[in-house]
Design a protein around this motif. Structure first.
Motif, PDB file in Angstrom:
ATOM      1  N   LYS A 102       0.849  -1.185   0.000  1.00  0.00           N
ATOM      2  CA  LYS A 102       0.000   0.000   0.000  1.00  0.00           C
ATOM      3  C   LYS A 102       0.891   1.244   0.000  1.00  0.00           C
ATOM      4  CE  LYS A 102      -3.521   2.287   2.862  1.00  0.00           C
ATOM      5  NZ  LYS A 102      -2.757   3.485   3.270  1.00  0.00           N
ATOM      6  N   LEU A 162      -2.596   0.797  -4.341  1.00  0.00           N
ATOM      7  CA  LEU A 162      -1.926  -0.486  -4.212  1.00  0.00           C
ATOM      8  C   LEU A 162      -0.936  -0.567  -5.359  1.00  0.00           C
ATOM      9  CD1 LEU A 162      -2.168  -2.988  -2.345  1.00  0.00           C
ATOM     10  CD2 LEU A 162      -3.553  -4.060  -4.137  1.00  0.00           C
ATOM     11  N   LEU A 177      -7.248   1.976  -3.357  1.00  0.00           N
ATOM     12  CA  LEU A 177      -7.822   1.409  -2.136  1.00  0.00           C
ATOM     13  C   LEU A 177      -8.908   2.283  -1.533  1.00  0.00           C
ATOM     14  CD1 LEU A 177      -4.518   0.156  -0.487  1.00  0.00           C
ATOM     15  CD2 LEU A 177      -6.259  -1.234  -1.619  1.00  0.00           C
ATOM     16  N   TYR A 228      -7.465  -7.886  -2.738  1.00  0.00           N
ATOM     17  CA  TYR A 228      -7.395  -6.803  -1.745  1.00  0.00           C
ATOM     18  C   TYR A 228      -8.808  -6.303  -1.451  1.00  0.00           C
ATOM     19  CZ  TYR A 228      -8.217  -3.747  -5.743  1.00  0.00           C
ATOM     20  OH  TYR A 228      -8.770  -3.159  -6.852  1.00  0.00           O
TER      21      TYR A 228
END
Length: 233
Positions: free
Chosen positions: A52, A57, A78, A100
């Motif tokens: 991150k 990401l 994200l 994710y």
């Protein structure tokens, strides 16, 4: 200054290389929201590191031919995600796959994005479901076998207060993700969804067998009590 470092172990010399700072990981300032990196290897023993970086990401691949790490690339956004957990990354026998959890306000979405080995570029993320406030911000877990099959697992807050795990698998034979299901007979402690807890884990074998271990906590115990097995086939 925060940075992501990597060191490689050589089976030939039985030694570790000197740590190397990955290009693009040195932010210049301390990032309290930087999560742990994740790593996986392809069939040619070339590693991929994902982490991150701010609200993005990003990924960085090692080029065995050149013997260097390439520059990082953004593979997904994200949103409002602040989880410090590492994303899930695996090699499915054909390509790298990353799972994710993104967050927009209080609604989370589990996503999967794949790397195209031929085009040498990342594809468009695929959401496993619509944004849902019952999906926690905890990062999803993922594993893959050696035949292109994948399995993604994530925690789910049920309306009746009995929290559980959902899973979804990619069937390489038909080339698509199958419908999401709930792992049967799993009751999780709500505390396991809070930052700092990691009371459930997913692992897989090349033959397609996957194992989920978790803390079944009707009495709020933090110790794992049950082991559930799920197969890709």
């Amino acid at each position: 200054r925060d940075r992501v470092l990597v060191t490689l172990f050589s089976q030939t010399t039985a030694t570790w290389s000197n740590p190397v700072v990955l290009p693009g990981s040195l932010s210049g300032v301390r990032d309290a929201n930087r999560g742990a990196p994740a790593v996986a290897f392809d069939s040619e023993s070339q590693p991929l590191v994902v982490w991150k970086r701010g609200v993005d990401l990003v990924a960085n691949r090692f080029d065995a031919v050149q013997g260097t790490w390439a520059g990082y690339v953004k593979i997904a956004s994200l949103g409002d995600q602040t989880s410090l957990e590492a994303p899930a990354v695996a090699f499915d026998g054909e390509t790298f796959v990353v799972a994710y959890t993104s967050l927009q306000g209080k609604a989370a979405t589990v996503n999967v994005v794949s790397y195209d080995q031929v085009a040498e570029s990342w594809g468009t993320p695929t959401p496993m479901h619509a944004a849902d406030a019952k999906v926690t911000a905890r990062m999803a877990r993922m594993t893959a076998d050696a035949h292109g099959n994948r399995l993604v697992v994530w925690p789910f807050l049920a309306s009746n207060g009995v929290d559980s795990l959902k899973y979804q698998r990619f069937d390489a034979a038909v080339g698509e993700w199958l419908g999401a299901k709930t792992l049967p007979e799993v009751t999780l402690s709500r505390a396991e969804f809070l930052p700092g807890y990691a009371d459930w884990a997913l692992g897989g074998a090349p033959n397609g067998l996957a194992a989920v271990t978790f803390a079944d906590s009707p009495d709020s115990s933090d110790s794992p009590k049950n082991l559930r097995l799920a197969s890709f086939y």
